[in-house]
Design a protein around this motif. Structure first.
Motif, PDB file in Angstrom:
ATOM      1  N   UNK A 149      35.662  41.837  34.020  1.00 23.03           N
ATOM      2  CA  UNK A 149      34.388  41.560  34.676  1.00 23.03           C
ATOM      3  C   UNK A 149      33.668  40.388  34.021  1.00 23.03           C
ATOM      4  N   UNK A 150      33.841  40.213  32.732  1.00 22.88           N
ATOM      5  CA  UNK A 150      33.177  39.105  32.047  1.00 22.88           C
ATOM      6  C   UNK A 150      33.825  37.765  32.331  1.00 22.88           C
ATOM      7  N   UNK A 151      35.143  37.762  32.451  1.00 25.83           N
ATOM      8  CA  UNK A 151      35.869  36.502  32.601  1.00 25.83           C
ATOM      9  C   UNK A 151      36.345  36.237  34.019  1.00 25.83           C
ATOM     10  N   UNK A 152      36.285  37.224  34.880  1.00 30.92           N
ATOM     11  CA  UNK A 152      36.825  37.067  36.223  1.00 30.92           C
ATOM     12  C   UNK A 152      38.284  37.473  36.235  1.00 30.92           C
ATOM     13  N   UNK A 153      38.947  37.166  37.330  1.00 29.63           N
ATOM     14  CA  UNK A 153      40.341  37.568  37.520  1.00 29.63           C
ATOM     15  C   UNK A 153      41.270  36.935  36.517  1.00 29.63           C
ATOM     16  N   UNK A 154      42.507  37.421  36.466  1.00 38.92           N
ATOM     17  CA  UNK A 154      43.503  36.890  35.523  1.00 38.92           C
ATOM     18  C   UNK A 154      43.718  35.400  35.732  1.00 38.92           C
ATOM     19  N   UNK A 155      43.867  34.715  34.651  1.00 33.43           N
ATOM     20  CA  UNK A 155      44.163  33.275  34.682  1.00 33.43           C
ATOM     21  C   UNK A 155      45.550  33.081  34.084  1.00 33.43           C
TER      22      UNK A 155
END
Length: 156
Positions: A149-155
């Motif tokens: 939730x802090x970083x968004x979806x997987x990169x």
């Protein structure tokens, strides 16, 4: 909240600090924006890797809990207070900054010293963007549920 975590960091960074990074790197704002985006992605990846490592997973989990708690002590860390006011996550990001900077320097060919200084500027900004994301979740009626939730979806 912006669509991506990188957008959130760029918005938090602002034009003046983006220009400062461009000056450090000897590039224009578009080049600095690209380096910032790559640096944020690299820091996010380093943080995810640290969360998956048994030796550092507990520390990362505690840092995420601190950021997502009801009253995080992290507001205003992107200002002149620097990392001292940033708590556990500031320490974690500070340790991950050098490996991230080295990876970006290798990818871009920009000298590691300039990238390291740029990433040092970005660490408190990344922390502020994480805190704002956690706060936005809370004010929306839900709690931030971990690093995703802090970083968004997987990169990649």
């Amino acid at each position: 909240m912006s669509e991506t975590f990188e957008d959130d960091v760029l918005n938090e960074l602002g034009d003046d600090r983006l220009q400062e990074i461009a000056g450090l790197l000897g590039t224009d704002p578009a080049g600095a924006r690209a380096v910032v985006g790559g640096s944020v992605a690299e820091l996010s990846g380093e943080l995810r890797r640290a969360a998956a490592e048994p030796a550092s997973a507990d520390e990362v989990r505690a840092a995420v809990e601190e950021v997502t708690s009801a009253e995080p002590p992290l507001q205003g860390v992107a200002g002149f207070g620097g990392l001292a006011a940033g708590g556990l996550m500031a320490g974690v990001l500070g340790r991950l900054a050098r490996p991230a900077a080295n990876a970006i320097a290798k990818k871009t060919g920009i000298p590691a010293a300039g990238i390291t200084r740029a990433v040092d500027i970005l660490v408190p900004v990344v922390l502020a963007a994480m805190t704002k994301r956690a706060t936005a979740k809370r004010t929306g009626g839900t709690a931030a549920d971990g690093l995703g939730d802090l970083l968004g979806g997987p990169r990649k």
